[in-house]
Design a protein around this motif. Sequence first.
Motif, short mmCIF file in Angstrom:
data_model
loop_
_atom_site.label_atom_id
_atom_site.label_comp_id
_atom_site.label_asym_id
_atom_site.label_seq_id
_atom_site.Cartn_x
_atom_site.Cartn_y
_atom_site.Cartn_z
N GLN A 160 0.84 -1.20 0.00
CA GLN A 160 0.00 0.00 0.00
C GLN A 160 0.88 1.25 0.00
N HIS A 163 2.14 1.77 -3.44
CA HIS A 163 1.09 2.35 -4.28
C HIS A 163 0.88 3.82 -3.96
N ASP A 164 0.88 4.17 -2.66
CA ASP A 164 0.66 5.56 -2.26
C ASP A 164 1.80 6.46 -2.75
N GLU A 167 1.26 7.06 -6.35
CA GLU A 167 0.10 7.93 -6.59
C GLU A 167 0.44 9.41 -6.41
N ILE A 168 1.35 9.73 -5.48
CA ILE A 168 1.68 11.14 -5.28
C ILE A 168 2.74 11.63 -6.27
N TYR A 195 5.11 0.00 -12.15
CA TYR A 195 5.74 0.83 -11.12
C TYR A 195 7.13 1.32 -11.50
N THR A 242 -0.71 4.08 -15.53
CA THR A 242 -1.52 3.61 -14.41
C THR A 242 -0.82 2.47 -13.69
N ARG A 243 -0.63 2.63 -12.38
CA ARG A 243 -0.04 1.57 -11.57
C ARG A 243 -1.15 0.76 -10.91
N LYS A 244 -1.19 -0.52 -11.19
CA LYS A 244 -2.19 -1.40 -10.59
C LYS A 244 -1.67 -1.93 -9.26
N ARG A 245 -2.56 -2.19 -8.34
CA ARG A 245 -2.15 -2.65 -7.02
C ARG A 245 -1.50 -4.03 -7.09
#
Length: 254
Positions: A160, A163-164, A167-168, A195, A242-245
Amino acid sequence: MPRSTTTIMETNLVDIHSHILFGIDDGAKDLSESLEMARVYLQQGVGTVVATPHFDIVKDNLENFLGVRDKHIELLRNSLSNVDVNLQVLQSAELYFRHELLEIDLSPFIIEGTDYLLIELPTRTVPNGILPFFEELIYQGYNPILAHMERYAILRDDTQLLHDLAEIGVLFQVNNETIINGLDSFMKACFKKGYISFVGSDAHGLGKRKINYQDLETDFNITKYNQHAQTLIHNQWVEPGTRKRINKILGKYI
């Protein structure tokens, strides 16, 4: 069976992570080794190298570091010109994660001509406040890149957070050596799910942590990651997509 390797015909690759600069950290020990590294880079298709010597704000004196770095960069560039080795060397640093970095002017450490910064995390401890630290860097106008992200257990344990960070706007670099040695399930998932923005040699000399662009397998899409590096050195935003989890199931990352 011999490894199938990449044959590189042009010197248009960009290495954003290198310890080619002599006499400042655990990279090239002297000018002679820096020059020989430069020749190897050209032989392997690399035309631009970002010199990223280690800097730790807690352990290193800021003024001394910048003085030595700037002097040695000039010496290296002049020497490259004198021996007709046409490698472009850009100035930068690899910054060790410390919250104290947020209290100083980081512009001397950017990848030359850009707003990008190369940051490394500790590998043996789990620092607090990683996400707020990078949020503040971005707020200050920098584009942070996390160096050799494959090394950090915290990102494997906390996908997580990975991912965070993505995202930033944090970007991620992986070492050539990691790819050559074979990706584990975590790193395979990181590549597959978008990523990774950069690969780099993290070369420290001729004997250890080699440059190793020639050992990347032919089915590795070096062109994609080199396009990102070219975009970076022109100070344009590298769009990672787009980065998928990433999930961990039965001990494997998918």
